[in-house]
Design a protein around this motif. Structure first.
Motif, PDB file in Angstrom:
ATOM      1  N   ALA A 271      -9.372 -46.805  -2.349  1.00  0.00           N
ATOM      2  CA  ALA A 271      -9.123 -45.637  -3.201  1.00  0.00           C
ATOM      3  C   ALA A 271      -9.929 -45.816  -4.479  1.00  0.00           C
ATOM      4  N   VAL A 272     -10.672 -44.793  -4.836  1.00  0.00           N
ATOM      5  CA  VAL A 272     -11.452 -44.838  -6.068  1.00  0.00           C
ATOM      6  C   VAL A 272     -10.975 -43.698  -6.951  1.00  0.00           C
ATOM      7  N   MET A 273     -10.316 -44.063  -8.056  1.00  0.00           N
ATOM      8  CA  MET A 273      -9.729 -43.032  -8.908  1.00  0.00           C
ATOM      9  C   MET A 273     -10.673 -42.748 -10.068  1.00  0.00           C
ATOM     10  N   VAL A 274     -11.414 -41.671  -9.915  1.00  0.00           N
ATOM     11  CA  VAL A 274     -12.428 -41.333 -10.911  1.00  0.00           C
ATOM     12  C   VAL A 274     -11.956 -40.193 -11.815  1.00  0.00           C
ATOM     13  N   ALA A 275     -10.917 -39.496 -11.374  1.00  0.00           N
ATOM     14  CA  ALA A 275     -10.478 -38.300 -12.113  1.00  0.00           C
ATOM     15  C   ALA A 275     -10.071 -38.641 -13.541  1.00  0.00           C
ATOM     16  N   ALA A 276     -10.348 -37.711 -14.430  1.00  0.00           N
ATOM     17  CA  ALA A 276      -9.856 -37.813 -15.804  1.00  0.00           C
ATOM     18  C   ALA A 276      -8.527 -37.066 -15.846  1.00  0.00           C
ATOM     19  N   VAL A 277      -7.480 -37.813 -15.492  1.00  0.00           N
ATOM     20  CA  VAL A 277      -6.153 -37.197 -15.378  1.00  0.00           C
ATOM     21  C   VAL A 277      -5.586 -37.001 -16.786  1.00  0.00           C
ATOM     22  N   ALA A 278      -5.033 -35.829 -17.036  1.00  0.00           N
ATOM     23  CA  ALA A 278      -4.408 -35.596 -18.349  1.00  0.00           C
ATOM     24  C   ALA A 278      -3.222 -36.540 -18.491  1.00  0.00           C
ATOM     25  N   ASP A 279      -3.147 -37.233 -19.605  1.00  0.00           N
ATOM     26  CA  ASP A 279      -2.042 -38.171 -19.813  1.00  0.00           C
ATOM     27  C   ASP A 279      -0.721 -37.436 -19.995  1.00  0.00           C
ATOM     28  N   TRP A 280      -0.829 -36.193 -20.467  1.00  0.00           N
ATOM     29  CA  TRP A 280       0.378 -35.439 -20.803  1.00  0.00           C
ATOM     30  C   TRP A 280       0.373 -34.081 -20.148  1.00  0.00           C
ATOM     31  N   ARG A 281       1.548 -33.559 -19.905  1.00  0.00           N
ATOM     32  CA  ARG A 281       1.658 -32.170 -19.471  1.00  0.00           C
ATOM     33  C   ARG A 281       2.706 -31.479 -20.334  1.00  0.00           C
ATOM     34  N   VAL A 282       2.633 -30.183 -20.371  1.00  0.00           N
ATOM     35  CA  VAL A 282       3.606 -29.407 -21.147  1.00  0.00           C
ATOM     36  C   VAL A 282       4.928 -29.421 -20.385  1.00  0.00           C
ATOM     37  N   LYS A 283       5.985 -29.777 -21.119  1.00  0.00           N
ATOM     38  CA  LYS A 283       7.275 -29.994 -20.477  1.00  0.00           C
ATOM     39  C   LYS A 283       7.751 -28.746 -19.734  1.00  0.00           C
ATOM     40  N   ALA A 284       7.675 -27.619 -20.402  1.00  0.00           N
ATOM     41  CA  ALA A 284       8.143 -26.384 -19.769  1.00  0.00           C
ATOM     42  C   ALA A 284       7.120 -25.278 -20.032  1.00  0.00           C
ATOM     43  N   PRO A 285       6.102 -25.181 -19.175  1.00  0.00           N
ATOM     44  CA  PRO A 285       5.094 -24.139 -19.397  1.00  0.00           C
ATOM     45  C   PRO A 285       5.763 -22.760 -19.436  1.00  0.00           C
ATOM     46  N   ALA A 286       5.300 -21.897 -20.338  1.00  0.00           N
ATOM     47  CA  ALA A 286       5.904 -20.571 -20.465  1.00  0.00           C
ATOM     48  C   ALA A 286       5.609 -19.752 -19.220  1.00  0.00           C
ATOM     49  N   ALA A 287       6.597 -19.000 -18.766  1.00  0.00           N
ATOM     50  CA  ALA A 287       6.417 -18.174 -17.573  1.00  0.00           C
ATOM     51  C   ALA A 287       5.534 -16.973 -17.880  1.00  0.00           C
ATOM     52  N   GLU A 288       5.594 -16.514 -19.111  1.00  0.00           N
ATOM     53  CA  GLU A 288       4.779 -15.363 -19.521  1.00  0.00           C
ATOM     54  C   GLU A 288       3.775 -15.838 -20.571  1.00  0.00           C
ATOM     55  N   LYS A 289       2.724 -15.077 -20.746  1.00  0.00           N
ATOM     56  CA  LYS A 289       1.702 -15.433 -21.725  1.00  0.00           C
ATOM     57  C   LYS A 289       2.320 -15.489 -23.125  1.00  0.00           C
ATOM     58  N   ILE A 290       2.047 -16.584 -23.844  1.00  0.00           N
ATOM     59  CA  ILE A 290       2.609 -16.746 -25.179  1.00  0.00           C
ATOM     60  C   ILE A 290       1.875 -15.827 -26.150  1.00  0.00           C
ATOM     61  N   LYS A 291       2.638 -15.065 -26.912  1.00  0.00           N
ATOM     62  CA  LYS A 291       2.029 -14.112 -27.860  1.00  0.00           C
ATOM     63  C   LYS A 291       1.693 -14.825 -29.164  1.00  0.00           C
ATOM     64  N   LYS A 292       0.669 -14.300 -29.810  1.00  0.00           N
ATOM     65  CA  LYS A 292       0.188 -14.919 -31.040  1.00  0.00           C
ATOM     66  C   LYS A 292       1.295 -15.103 -32.077  1.00  0.00           C
ATOM     67  N   GLY A 293       2.056 -14.060 -32.310  1.00  0.00           N
ATOM     68  CA  GLY A 293       3.052 -14.139 -33.371  1.00  0.00           C
ATOM     69  C   GLY A 293       4.419 -14.597 -32.893  1.00  0.00           C
ATOM     70  N   GLY A 294       4.540 -14.862 -31.597  1.00  0.00           N
ATOM     71  CA  GLY A 294       5.859 -15.136 -31.010  1.00  0.00           C
ATOM     72  C   GLY A 294       6.406 -16.489 -31.400  1.00  0.00           C
ATOM     73  N   PRO A 295       7.620 -16.783 -30.969  1.00  0.00           N
ATOM     74  CA  PRO A 295       8.233 -18.058 -31.317  1.00  0.00           C
ATOM     75  C   PRO A 295       7.650 -19.194 -30.462  1.00  0.00           C
TER      76      PRO A 295
END
Ligand code: CTP
Length: 403
Positions: A271-295
């Protein structure tokens, strides 16, 4: 699967009475799974037609060096290099002499001069021509340059004489080609997993956290392993790189998907692991697009991704015999690489310098250090496919030398 599956052969057909046998050779090569592109010389076209050769190869037949259409579709350099093997059949006294001289007087000779790929010739000519001191000297020169030769055979010649000069039997030419690829496939029967590219960790349906990994190095390594005969699964994040030939590809986006795909691809020998795996992920990705002014826009709540390399390196039945990781660092590259090798439990680390100015990320060259338990090799700056080929050879030697 044919024995020549995914092999690309450039078949050059010069003008000789045995040219008609090149049709049968092309048919058998295709039957064995090879992709055959043909160059038919002007003299060759006196013996077989482009139409019959094209029908059998299923590809356009190339003949004219100066045809603009051909040059638009494919330059002669590409034609000469997009092959794993160049076969000249029947190799006439004339083309052999031109090869020796390095003439580039038509498309066939230009391709032979421009190619960086192995060349196999199947000579066919009158016995006197074959035995002539000029041809003897030419053959010696060509063999000295590493050109492979099959035949000629002995028997009745088309000119009515008898002796050495008959084109080798098509079966024998085919056997020589198969033998060539078998000898070059030290990883046949081995299974390989390669990860490549970045991972994209979603923030919302349109945004993600990613990185600049191009997948060039990982894809080249998968291609190089497949080239040496390994059954290779490439697990790739989103990249613009074309799929390498002869590789099974699984496309993923996130680190969790990559981990699942790696697990599914097991068991493997390497196995050769060459990928640049993201160390972190967003805990709870938003289901809808996040609005600029939103919370909730100012902070991203992150959780750590699993370390796929560390997981696959853990001792156990499913652990590949050889696990190789990449270490991308900007300083103390070798020392950090060695520390990473121990920390992650993998066998080898390819450490490279990705500091600003090195041009590694997205670039075409790479300067790496191969860190193994018994020492470190510093490789010179090389194109990524060359790094891949050298790593694949090192992997092949590891398995050949292993008891
Ligand atoms: N890797 C992995 N899974 C992860 C992170 C990294 O499989 N979640 C693999 C990479 O494919 C690479 C090796 O680990 O083969 C080294 O990755 P690198 O990003 O250099 O190291 P990190 O573990 O991120 O450590 P650091 O951030 O401290 O450099």
């Amino acid at each position: 699967m044919g024995v020549l599956e995914n092999k690309r052969i450039l078949l050059i057909v010069p003008g000789g009475i045995a040219a008609y046998k090149s049709l049968e050779l092309a048919r058998q090569l295709r039957g064995a799974g090879a992709r055959v592109r043909a160059i038919l010389t002007e003299a060759g076209a006196k013996f077989v037609t482009p139409l019959s050769l094209g029908a059998i190869t299923g590809e356009k037949v190339y003949s004219d060096l100066f045809s603009l259409t051909d040059e638009n579709e494919m330059g002669h350099i590409r034609l000469a290099r997009e092959a794993d093997l160049v076969v000249v059949s029947p190799a006439t006294a004339d083309i052999l002499a031109k090869m020796v001289q390095g003439l580039a007087s038509d498309l066939a000779t230009t391709a032979l001069l421009a190619t960086d790929k192995p060349v196999l010739v199947a000579p066919a000519m009158n016995v006197r021509m074959w035995e002539h001191a000029a041809t003897r000297a030419n053959m010696e020169t060509l063999v000295g340059r590493g050109i492979m030769v099959v035949g000629p055979g002995e028997g009745d010649l088309a000119c009515g004489e008898e002796g050495v000069g008959r084109l080798a039997e098509v079966d024998d030419i085919l056997a020589a080609i198969v033998g060539f690829f078998a000898a070059r496939a030290p990883l046949r029967g081995r299974r390989a997993i390669v990860t490549s590219g970045p991972t994209f960790e979603p923030v919302d349906p349109v945004r993600f956290i990613g990185n600049r990994s191009s997948g060039k190095q990982g894809h080249a390594i998968a291609a190089a392993l497949a080239d040496l005969g390994a059954r290779t699964t490439l697990i790739s994040g989103p990249v613009a790189e074309p799929d390498p030939a002869g590789v099974q590809i699984t496309r993923i986006e996130t680190a969790l998907e990559m981990r699942a795909a790696v697990k599914q691809a097991l068991p493997a020998d390497v196995a050769v692991m060459v990928a640049a795996v993201a160390d972190w992920r967003v805990k709870a990705p938003a289901a809808e697009k996040i609005k600029k002014g939103g919370p909730g826009v100012r902070r991203l709540d992150l959780v750590e991704n699993p370390d796929i390399l560390a997981e696959i390196s853990r001792p156990g039945n499913a652990r590949p015999a050889l696990v190789i990781g990449f270490a991308a660092d900007t300083e103390d590259v070798v020392a950090n690489g060695e520390a990473k090798r121990k920390a992650k439990g993998c066998d080898w680390i390819l450490a490279n310098d990705v500091s600003e100015g090195s041009g590694v990320f997205g670039g075409s060259d790479n300067t790496v250090h191969l860190i193994r338990p018994d020492g470190t090799e510093d490789w010179p700056a090389m194109a990524k496919p060359a790094v891949a080929a050298r790593l694949a050879e090192a992997i092949a030697s590891h398995f050949t030398d292993a008891p």
